[in-house]
Design an enzyme around this catalytic site. Sequence first.
Site, PDB file in Angstrom:
ATOM      1  N   LYS A 184       0.868  -1.170   0.000  1.00 27.56           N
ATOM      2  CA  LYS A 184       0.000   0.000   0.000  1.00 27.56           C
ATOM      3  C   LYS A 184       0.909   1.224   0.000  1.00 27.56           C
ATOM      4  O   LYS A 184       1.640   1.463   0.954  1.00 27.56           O
ATOM      5  CB  LYS A 184      -0.907   0.017   1.219  1.00 27.56           C
ATOM      6  CG  LYS A 184      -1.780   1.271   1.286  1.00 27.56           C
ATOM      7  CD  LYS A 184      -2.532   1.356   2.601  1.00 27.56           C
ATOM      8  CE  LYS A 184      -3.202   2.720   2.725  1.00 27.56           C
ATOM      9  NZ  LYS A 184      -3.848   2.921   4.034  1.00 27.56           N
ATOM     10  N   GLY A 216     -11.428   7.382   6.229  1.00 22.81           N
ATOM     11  CA  GLY A 216     -12.611   8.177   6.503  1.00 22.81           C
ATOM     12  C   GLY A 216     -13.826   7.418   6.984  1.00 22.81           C
ATOM     13  O   GLY A 216     -14.787   8.018   7.454  1.00 22.81           O
TER      14      GLY A 216
END
Length: 260
Positions: free
Chosen positions: A102, A190
């Site tokens: 990532k 989020g």
Amino acid sequence: MSNTTDKLVIAGREFSSRLMVGTGKYASNEQMVRAIEASGAEIITVAVRRVNITDRTKESLLDFIDTKKYTLLPNTAGCYTADDAVRTCRLAREAGMSDMVKLEVLGDENTLFPDNEELLKAARILVKEGFTVLPYTSDDPIVCKKLEEIGCAAVMPLGAPIGSGLGIRNPYNIRIILDTVKVPVIVDAGVGTASDAAIAMELGVDGVLMNTGIAGAKDPIAMAEAMNLAVRAGRLAYRAGRIPKKLYATASSPIEGMIG
């Protein structure tokens, strides 16, 4: 459609779970292990900087993760330049963690928004070196398309700032990204609660990655299970196809043909 036939495919690898989870911010490593189990996730992201990979005689985060059961996704959290991120990925691969990474290249300490210029630079280098790159990016369809063209295996647009719990702030950009790229789209950052995860999946994204939404909950184990169910429900709802929204009512029981 059951998740035995509806697989998430990243660079040719199949996964039954569309939820990816992180390993930070837990009260203890034992709590982290229980939360990961409850989440049903198969891909676990680990900040390379948090892992002791130089002195194996000391306790390491990796001691608590069953690498035969889970796929490690080392991440470059805390990197602010392409050079630093590339170096971190190389270190993770040399330590035997994974070549699927990532990629995070941050541009600002307050918002933790990505520096897209440095991100693209790092992605080009890593793809050329044979890494399977999953980049954390802004919800910008143009940047996502460039990352796909570079050769990234997926794109990971933010739903909202990292750790904010604000949910999907711009679903319209996410939809445009889904129309723009052909690689998997994974919402990253989020997500604050189960409804956020379900909404993301109902948009049609291929997966959701989260950490704080689970680890920061009052009961991380229960929230991990909730996120597991929400991702599965959202995916199933997307596949099922929701009814169109209408301003006025439509009777559930038709009156045509009724005997007066």
